[in-house]
Scaffold this motif. Structure first.
Motif, PDB file in Angstrom:
ATOM      1  N   UNK A 115      81.741 -15.008  87.431  1.00  0.00           N
ATOM      2  CA  UNK A 115      81.737 -16.293  88.124  1.00  0.00           C
ATOM      3  C   UNK A 115      83.158 -16.807  88.363  1.00  0.00           C
ATOM      4  N   UNK A 116      84.052 -16.597  87.379  1.00  0.00           N
ATOM      5  CA  UNK A 116      85.446 -17.018  87.567  1.00  0.00           C
ATOM      6  C   UNK A 116      86.097 -16.264  88.711  1.00  0.00           C
ATOM      7  N   UNK A 117      85.911 -14.933  88.740  1.00  0.00           N
ATOM      8  CA  UNK A 117      86.499 -14.139  89.810  1.00  0.00           C
ATOM      9  C   UNK A 117      85.928 -14.526  91.178  1.00  0.00           C
ATOM     10  N   UNK A 118      84.602 -14.742  91.207  1.00  0.00           N
ATOM     11  CA  UNK A 118      83.973 -15.128  92.472  1.00  0.00           C
ATOM     12  C   UNK A 118      84.487 -16.481  92.952  1.00  0.00           C
ATOM     13  N   UNK A 119      84.671 -17.414  92.019  1.00  0.00           N
ATOM     14  CA  UNK A 119      85.190 -18.734  92.390  1.00  0.00           C
ATOM     15  C   UNK A 119      86.607 -18.627  92.949  1.00  0.00           C
ATOM     16  N   UNK A 120      87.475 -17.853  92.296  1.00  0.00           N
ATOM     17  CA  UNK A 120      88.845 -17.688  92.768  1.00  0.00           C
ATOM     18  C   UNK A 120      88.884 -17.075  94.166  1.00  0.00           C
ATOM     19  N   UNK A 121      88.043 -16.071  94.397  1.00  0.00           N
ATOM     20  CA  UNK A 121      88.001 -15.436  95.711  1.00  0.00           C
ATOM     21  C   UNK A 121      87.441 -16.390  96.763  1.00  0.00           C
ATOM     22  N   UNK A 122      86.473 -17.232  96.348  1.00  0.00           N
ATOM     23  CA  UNK A 122      85.921 -18.221  97.277  1.00  0.00           C
ATOM     24  C   UNK A 122      86.971 -19.248  97.663  1.00  0.00           C
ATOM     25  N   UNK A 123      87.798 -19.632  96.697  1.00  0.00           N
ATOM     26  CA  UNK A 123      88.882 -20.576  97.014  1.00  0.00           C
ATOM     27  C   UNK A 123      89.834 -19.972  98.034  1.00  0.00           C
ATOM     28  N   UNK A 124      90.164 -18.682  97.861  1.00  0.00           N
ATOM     29  CA  UNK A 124      91.050 -18.017  98.815  1.00  0.00           C
ATOM     30  C   UNK A 124      90.432 -18.004 100.207  1.00  0.00           C
ATOM     31  N   UNK A 125      89.130 -17.727 100.304  1.00  0.00           N
ATOM     32  CA  UNK A 125      88.449 -17.717 101.600  1.00  0.00           C
ATOM     33  C   UNK A 125      88.420 -19.113 102.214  1.00  0.00           C
ATOM     34  N   UNK A 126      88.174 -20.127 101.385  1.00  0.00           N
ATOM     35  CA  UNK A 126      88.122 -21.505 101.886  1.00  0.00           C
ATOM     36  C   UNK A 126      89.479 -21.962 102.390  1.00  0.00           C
ATOM     37  N   UNK A 127      90.524 -21.676 101.610  1.00  0.00           N
ATOM     38  CA  UNK A 127      91.875 -22.082 102.032  1.00  0.00           C
ATOM     39  C   UNK A 127      92.264 -21.390 103.332  1.00  0.00           C
ATOM     40  N   UNK A 128      91.941 -20.113 103.463  1.00  0.00           N
ATOM     41  CA  UNK A 128      92.271 -19.379 104.689  1.00  0.00           C
ATOM     42  C   UNK A 128      91.555 -19.974 105.890  1.00  0.00           C
ATOM     43  N   UNK A 129      90.276 -20.291 105.727  1.00  0.00           N
ATOM     44  CA  UNK A 129      89.518 -20.881 106.837  1.00  0.00           C
ATOM     45  C   UNK A 129      90.054 -22.258 107.200  1.00  0.00           C
ATOM     46  N   UNK A 130      90.373 -23.059 106.182  1.00  0.00           N
ATOM     47  CA  UNK A 130      90.911 -24.397 106.446  1.00  0.00           C
ATOM     48  C   UNK A 130      92.259 -24.317 107.161  1.00  0.00           C
ATOM     49  N   UNK A 131      93.102 -23.384 106.758  1.00  0.00           N
ATOM     50  CA  UNK A 131      94.395 -23.242 107.413  1.00  0.00           C
ATOM     51  C   UNK A 131      94.232 -22.781 108.856  1.00  0.00           C
ATOM     52  N   UNK A 132      93.251 -21.904 109.086  1.00  0.00           N
ATOM     53  CA  UNK A 132      93.012 -21.436 110.456  1.00  0.00           C
ATOM     54  C   UNK A 132      92.506 -22.581 111.332  1.00  0.00           C
ATOM     55  N   UNK A 133      91.602 -23.383 110.787  1.00  0.00           N
ATOM     56  CA  UNK A 133      91.099 -24.538 111.535  1.00  0.00           C
ATOM     57  C   UNK A 133      92.202 -25.554 111.797  1.00  0.00           C
ATOM     58  N   UNK A 134      93.073 -25.762 110.789  1.00  0.00           N
ATOM     59  CA  UNK A 134      94.183 -26.703 110.973  1.00  0.00           C
ATOM     60  C   UNK A 134      95.149 -26.205 112.040  1.00  0.00           C
ATOM     61  N   UNK A 135      95.389 -24.888 112.048  1.00  0.00           N
ATOM     62  CA  UNK A 135      96.281 -24.321 113.062  1.00  0.00           C
ATOM     63  C   UNK A 135      95.689 -24.494 114.453  1.00  0.00           C
ATOM     64  N   UNK A 136      94.359 -24.280 114.585  1.00  0.00           N
ATOM     65  CA  UNK A 136      93.726 -24.458 115.889  1.00  0.00           C
ATOM     66  C   UNK A 136      93.771 -25.921 116.317  1.00  0.00           C
ATOM     67  N   UNK A 137      93.532 -26.834 115.365  1.00  0.00           N
ATOM     68  CA  UNK A 137      93.582 -28.256 115.694  1.00  0.00           C
ATOM     69  C   UNK A 137      94.985 -28.660 116.132  1.00  0.00           C
ATOM     70  N   UNK A 138      96.007 -28.145 115.426  1.00  0.00           N
ATOM     71  CA  UNK A 138      97.377 -28.477 115.794  1.00  0.00           C
ATOM     72  C   UNK A 138      97.708 -27.950 117.187  1.00  0.00           C
ATOM     73  N   UNK A 139      97.270 -26.721 117.465  1.00  0.00           N
ATOM     74  CA  UNK A 139      97.507 -26.145 118.790  1.00  0.00           C
ATOM     75  C   UNK A 139      96.798 -26.965 119.871  1.00  0.00           C
ATOM     76  N   UNK A 140      95.556 -27.368 119.602  1.00  0.00           N
ATOM     77  CA  UNK A 140      94.816 -28.171 120.568  1.00  0.00           C
ATOM     78  C   UNK A 140      95.460 -29.534 120.756  1.00  0.00           C
ATOM     79  N   UNK A 141      95.971 -30.124 119.666  1.00  0.00           N
ATOM     80  CA  UNK A 141      96.621 -31.420 119.762  1.00  0.00           C
ATOM     81  C   UNK A 141      97.911 -31.333 120.559  1.00  0.00           C
TER      82      UNK A 141
END
Length: 359
Positions: A115-141
């Motif tokens: 569960x610890x390993x899965x949580x850490x990997x999930x955090x990495x996936x979430x941060x990557x997705x959030x950064x990608x969305x933020x980059x798209x929002x910045x580009x659109x802005x």
């Protein structure tokens, strides 16, 4: 610097993560290179999940509306990698350290480790997705702001192009009326008009002009208007360039370093002559330009003789153009107060603009 900063940030974060396995070694024991490399599997999988989401899953699935597939792939990936990482770390531990702990006592902890390993990997996936969305929002802005700036510039050019025919129409109407009264004065008016058009055709193409040149243009226009006025009209045109709050100087050269949008005040002056002059009653038009390195103030006060409903010359487009041009050229950098006095005898318009100086 703006392009290098994200790269340096990535390098710093991954460097810290890849150094984290060193904390697993006991104090005083030497670092075993092979054991360290095997323990680097944890940050390596974090990096893998991060970039798979950042470069592939987020842009190709989540951002394109295929969210179910996005979540399904991520769940399968982080769970399988979390289980694999647990057994890999257990294998590394057994290979390099003899804990003496029976395997049966570790069965209770296995689920927690997974569960610890899965949580850490999930955090990495979430941060990557959030950064990608933020980059798209910045580009659109950025694209939106660029489009708005282009639209505002196009609208400003369109408004500026409308002023020349509007100004010319009013001036020609005045000269036409003068030809029936005095042909000699009409010829002088045409000569004055040629000087005004030279400024409008050449200097007006620039986004800003020296204030001294704009003042000279307004003075020529006032002289042109005064040709047809009767003696009972009091016309004053004053210009003051300030070096301080207490000292005023009439030296026009001081206004050469102050920039102003061309023909920004001409519609106000036209309006003063249109509504401030009566053919039978005493009238006045007082125009004052006050400027220093901080602001430019155009103060126009005139007697109030409103036109009748039958007289719709100009169609009232001049003042609306001034308002829109001020909004586009000086957003949040100007104030404009205007209105008729309480007794209804005078009309006053005061525009104050934060000035800019030429280098």
């Amino acid at each position: 610097m703006s392009k290098k900063t994200p790269i340096l940030l990535y390098v710093a974060i991954w460097t810290v993560l890849f150094l984290s396995p060193l904390t697993y070694f006991n104090r005083g024991n030497s670092v075993i290179p092979m054991q360290y490399l095997m323990l680097c599997a944890s940050p390596l999988l974090l990096m893998t999940v991060f970039y798979i989401n950042y470069l592939w899953l987020a842009p190709h699935y989540y951002m394109k509306g295929r969210k179910q597939l996005f979540w399904g792939v991520n769940i399968m990936m982080v769970v399988s990698l979390g289980i694999a990482l647990h057994y890999w770390n257990a294998f590394t531990h057994d290979l390099f350290e003899n804990s003496g702990i029976p395997r049966e006592r570790l069965l209770v902890q296995r689920l927690l480790f997974i569960l610890r390993n899965t949580f850490n990997l999930s955090v990495a996936a979430t941060v990557a997705t959030a950064m990608r969305l933020a980059a798209r929002w910045q580009h659109a802005e950025e694209a939106r702001l660029t489009a708005e700036a282009a639209q505002a510039e196009a609208e400003l050019k369109n408004l500026r192009s409308q002023i020349n025919p509007h100004f010319l129409l009013n001036t020609l109407n005045n000269i036409y009326a003068l030809t029936a009264i005095d042909s000699q004065r009409a010829q002088e008016a045409i000569q004055q008009l040629s000087h005004l058009l030279r400024h409008a055709l050449y200097d007006y193409q620039q986004p800003s002009v020296p204030l001294a040149e704009e003042v000279e243009f307004l003075e020529n226009y006032v002289k042109l208007m005064k040709i047809r006025l009767s003696p009972n009209v009091d016309v004053k045109f004053e210009t003051h360039y300030l070096k301080s709050d207490t000292a005023a100087f009439e030296d026009v050269s001081l206004g050469k370093n102050i920039q102003i949008a061309p023909l920004i005040f001409i519609s106000l002056v036209e309006n003063a002559f249109k509504h401030g002059v009566s053919p039978t009653e005493p009238s006045f038009i007082h125009i004052t330009i006050l400027a220093d390195n901080q602001q430019i103030c155009c103060d126009i006060e005139n007697s109030n003789h409103p036109k009748t409903s039958e007289d719709n010359s100009g169609h009232g487009i001049g003042l609306s153009q001034v308002q829109r041009r001020l909004d586009l050229a000086y957003p949040e950098r100007y104030t404009w107060t205007k209105g008729v006095s309480e007794n209804g005898q005078t009309y006053r318009s005061v525009i104050t603009i934060a000035s800019s100086t030429a280098n």
